[in-house]
Write a protein that holds these residues in place. Sequence first.
Motif, PDB file in Angstrom:
ATOM      1  N   THR A  58      48.087  29.492  33.195  1.00 13.59           N
ATOM      2  CA  THR A  58      48.942  30.603  33.598  1.00 13.59           C
ATOM      3  C   THR A  58      49.631  31.096  32.337  1.00 13.59           C
ATOM      4  OG1 THR A  58      49.305  29.597  35.761  1.00 13.59           O
ATOM      5  CG2 THR A  58      50.845  31.337  35.096  1.00 13.59           C
ATOM      6  N   PHE A  59      49.285  32.302  31.935  1.00 18.66           N
ATOM      7  CA  PHE A  59      49.788  32.871  30.687  1.00 18.66           C
ATOM      8  C   PHE A  59      50.651  34.081  31.028  1.00 18.66           C
ATOM      9  CE2 PHE A  59      45.661  30.888  30.059  1.00 18.66           C
ATOM     10  CZ  PHE A  59      45.994  29.914  29.134  1.00 18.66           C
ATOM     11  N   GLU A  60      51.920  33.980  30.704  1.00 13.29           N
ATOM     12  CA  GLU A  60      52.893  35.015  31.050  1.00 13.29           C
ATOM     13  C   GLU A  60      52.769  36.208  30.096  1.00 13.29           C
ATOM     14  OE1 GLU A  60      54.724  34.877  33.733  1.00 13.29           O
ATOM     15  OE2 GLU A  60      54.159  32.830  34.243  1.00 13.29           O
ATOM     16  N   PRO A  61      53.276  37.371  30.532  1.00  9.24           N
ATOM     17  CA  PRO A  61      53.279  38.535  29.631  1.00  9.24           C
ATOM     18  C   PRO A  61      53.932  38.169  28.299  1.00  9.24           C
ATOM     19  CG  PRO A  61      53.936  39.201  31.835  1.00  9.24           C
ATOM     20  CD  PRO A  61      53.859  37.684  31.841  1.00  9.24           C
ATOM     21  N   GLY A  62      53.324  38.603  27.217  1.00 14.97           N
ATOM     22  CA  GLY A  62      53.825  38.287  25.890  1.00 14.97           C
ATOM     23  C   GLY A  62      53.134  37.093  25.254  1.00 14.97           C
ATOM     24  N   TRP A  63      52.383  36.300  26.053  1.00 16.09           N
ATOM     25  CA  TRP A  63      51.698  35.138  25.496  1.00 16.09           C
ATOM     26  C   TRP A  63      50.575  35.586  24.576  1.00 16.09           C
ATOM     27  CZ3 TRP A  63      46.640  33.563  25.470  1.00 16.09           C
ATOM     28  CH2 TRP A  63      46.402  32.259  24.996  1.00 16.09           C
ATOM     29  N   LYS A  64      50.470  34.931  23.430  1.00 12.47           N
ATOM     30  CA  LYS A  64      49.380  35.175  22.488  1.00 12.47           C
ATOM     31  C   LYS A  64      49.019  33.843  21.838  1.00 12.47           C
ATOM     32  CE  LYS A  64      47.917  38.190  18.726  1.00 12.47           C
ATOM     33  NZ  LYS A  64      48.247  39.351  17.894  1.00 12.47           N
ATOM     34  N   TRP A  65      47.718  33.514  21.823  1.00 17.87           N
ATOM     35  CA  TRP A  65      47.287  32.228  21.280  1.00 17.87           C
ATOM     36  C   TRP A  65      47.801  32.033  19.854  1.00 17.87           C
ATOM     37  CZ3 TRP A  65      44.942  29.957  17.245  1.00 17.87           C
ATOM     38  CH2 TRP A  65      44.589  28.612  17.397  1.00 17.87           C
ATOM     39  N   SER A  66      47.617  33.030  18.995  1.00 19.88           N
ATOM     40  CA  SER A  66      47.981  32.875  17.584  1.00 19.88           C
ATOM     41  C   SER A  66      49.485  32.723  17.375  1.00 19.88           C
ATOM     42  CB  SER A  66      47.443  34.038  16.750  1.00 19.88           C
ATOM     43  OG  SER A  66      47.893  35.268  17.257  1.00 19.88           O
ATOM     44  N   THR A  67      50.284  33.156  18.309  1.00 21.38           N
ATOM     45  CA  THR A  67      51.733  33.017  18.218  1.00 21.38           C
ATOM     46  C   THR A  67      52.218  31.713  18.838  1.00 21.38           C
ATOM     47  OG1 THR A  67      52.018  35.414  18.314  1.00 21.38           O
ATOM     48  CG2 THR A  67      53.947  34.071  18.861  1.00 21.38           C
ATOM     49  N   HIS A  68      51.704  31.375  20.018  1.00 18.35           N
ATOM     50  CA  HIS A  68      52.257  30.272  20.793  1.00 18.35           C
ATOM     51  C   HIS A  68      51.476  28.967  20.703  1.00 18.35           C
ATOM     52  CE1 HIS A  68      53.902  33.960  22.664  1.00 18.35           C
ATOM     53  NE2 HIS A  68      55.002  33.243  22.551  1.00 18.35           N
ATOM     54  N   VAL A  69      50.201  29.003  20.390  1.00 10.14           N
ATOM     55  CA  VAL A  69      49.396  27.779  20.383  1.00 10.14           C
ATOM     56  C   VAL A  69      48.927  27.396  18.984  1.00 10.14           C
ATOM     57  CG1 VAL A  69      47.371  26.630  21.377  1.00 10.14           C
ATOM     58  CG2 VAL A  69      48.640  28.306  22.730  1.00 10.14           C
ATOM     59  N   LYS A  70      48.690  28.366  18.132  1.00 10.82           N
ATOM     60  CA  LYS A  70      48.214  28.100  16.774  1.00 10.82           C
ATOM     61  C   LYS A  70      49.059  27.036  16.054  1.00 10.82           C
ATOM     62  CE  LYS A  70      47.296  30.441  12.393  1.00 10.82           C
ATOM     63  NZ  LYS A  70      47.198  31.761  11.734  1.00 10.82           N
ATOM     64  N   PRO A  71      50.402  27.106  16.135  1.00 11.07           N
ATOM     65  CA  PRO A  71      51.206  26.087  15.453  1.00 11.07           C
ATOM     66  C   PRO A  71      50.961  24.673  15.996  1.00 11.07           C
ATOM     67  CG  PRO A  71      52.566  27.972  16.041  1.00 11.07           C
ATOM     68  CD  PRO A  71      51.248  28.154  16.732  1.00 11.07           C
ATOM     69  N   ILE A  72      50.580  24.564  17.252  1.00 14.42           N
ATOM     70  CA  ILE A  72      50.309  23.258  17.865  1.00 14.42           C
ATOM     71  C   ILE A  72      48.908  22.787  17.502  1.00 14.42           C
ATOM     72  CG2 ILE A  72      50.047  22.034  20.065  1.00 14.42           C
ATOM     73  CD1 ILE A  72      52.085  24.145  21.175  1.00 14.42           C
ATOM     74  N   ALA A  73      47.934  23.702  17.607  1.00 13.68           N
ATOM     75  CA  ALA A  73      46.533  23.354  17.350  1.00 13.68           C
ATOM     76  C   ALA A  73      46.272  23.120  15.860  1.00 13.68           C
ATOM     77  CB  ALA A  73      45.620  24.459  17.874  1.00 13.68           C
ATOM     78  N   GLY A  74      46.983  23.847  15.009  1.00 10.82           N
ATOM     79  CA  GLY A  74      46.802  23.692  13.576  1.00 10.82           C
ATOM     80  C   GLY A  74      45.507  24.277  13.048  1.00 10.82           C
ATOM     81  N   THR A  75      44.935  25.228  13.762  1.00 12.72           N
ATOM     82  CA  THR A  75      43.707  25.895  13.331  1.00 12.72           C
ATOM     83  C   THR A  75      43.972  27.391  13.231  1.00 12.72           C
ATOM     84  OG1 THR A  75      42.938  26.072  15.627  1.00 12.72           O
ATOM     85  CG2 THR A  75      42.187  24.159  14.363  1.00 12.72           C
ATOM     86  N   ALA A  76      43.153  28.092  12.464  1.00 12.32           N
ATOM     87  CA  ALA A  76      43.343  29.531  12.273  1.00 12.32           C
ATOM     88  C   ALA A  76      43.089  30.321  13.547  1.00 12.32           C
ATOM     89  CB  ALA A  76      42.430  30.031  11.157  1.00 12.32           C
ATOM     90  N   SER A  77      42.188  29.814  14.395  1.00 12.82           N
ATOM     91  CA  SER A  77      41.884  30.461  15.674  1.00 12.82           C
ATOM     92  C   SER A  77      41.562  29.370  16.688  1.00 12.82           C
ATOM     93  CB  SER A  77      40.712  31.447  15.527  1.00 12.82           C
ATOM     94  OG  SER A  77      39.553  30.782  15.085  1.00 12.82           O
ATOM     95  N   CYS A  78      41.451  29.741  17.948  1.00 11.61           N
ATOM     96  CA  CYS A  78      41.142  28.758  18.988  1.00 11.61           C
ATOM     97  C   CYS A  78      39.735  28.221  18.768  1.00 11.61           C
ATOM     98  CB  CYS A  78      41.261  29.400  20.371  1.00 11.61           C
ATOM     99  SG  CYS A  78      40.905  28.229  21.717  1.00 11.61           S
ATOM    100  N   GLN A  79      39.608  26.910  18.688  1.00 13.58           N
ATOM    101  CA  GLN A  79      38.312  26.286  18.436  1.00 13.58           C
ATOM    102  C   GLN A  79      37.725  25.647  19.685  1.00 13.58           C
ATOM    103  OE1 GLN A  79      36.618  26.682  15.446  1.00 13.58           O
ATOM    104  NE2 GLN A  79      38.298  28.171  15.300  1.00 13.58           N
TER     105      GLN A  79
END
Length: 139
Positions: A58-79
Motif C-alpha cells: 500500500t503506497f500512499e500519495p507522495g511515495w517514491k521508491w528512490s526517496t523512501h526505500v533507496k536509503p534502506i535498500a542501499g542500491t541506486a534503483s530497485c533490484q
Amino acid sequence: MTWWLVLISRSRSDSATTGLGKSGYQSLGGGDLGEGVDHVPGKVELVNLDAGAVGRGTFEPGWKWSTHVKPIAGTASCQASHMGYVISGRMNIVMDDGESAEFGPGDFMICQPGHDAWVVGDEACVVIDWQGFADYAKR
C-alpha cells in the motif's frame, strides 16, 4: 532487455475467469502473516505460503521508491523483480534504461530489476505482488 506485460482489465460486468484457476489455491489467511515493513508513506505486508511469499503493498500519495526505500535498500534503483496486480490507485515505473509505463486498477505487470517507481495522483496504490516483496528493502 527490459520487458513488460500489461493486461487490460476486464469490465466489472464481465465475470469470465479465463486464465485464472483455483487448483492449488491457499487462503491468504492460512499463511504465516509476517510483520509489515513500513516505509512512510507506504507499507508492505507479507504472507508466507508454502509456494512462496505474497505481498500486499500500500503506497500512499507522495511515495517514491528512490526517496523512501533507496536509503534502506542501499542500491541506486530497485533490484527486485515484480509480478503484480494493481488493486487500486496508479503507479509509474521507470526502468534504468528510461523505458516507462503507468499501471492502474486491473493491470497485471511484470517488471525486471533496475527501476524506480512512484504513486501517481492522490489515491493510494495497492498492489498484490507474487514475486518481489519477499526481500523488499532489506539491508
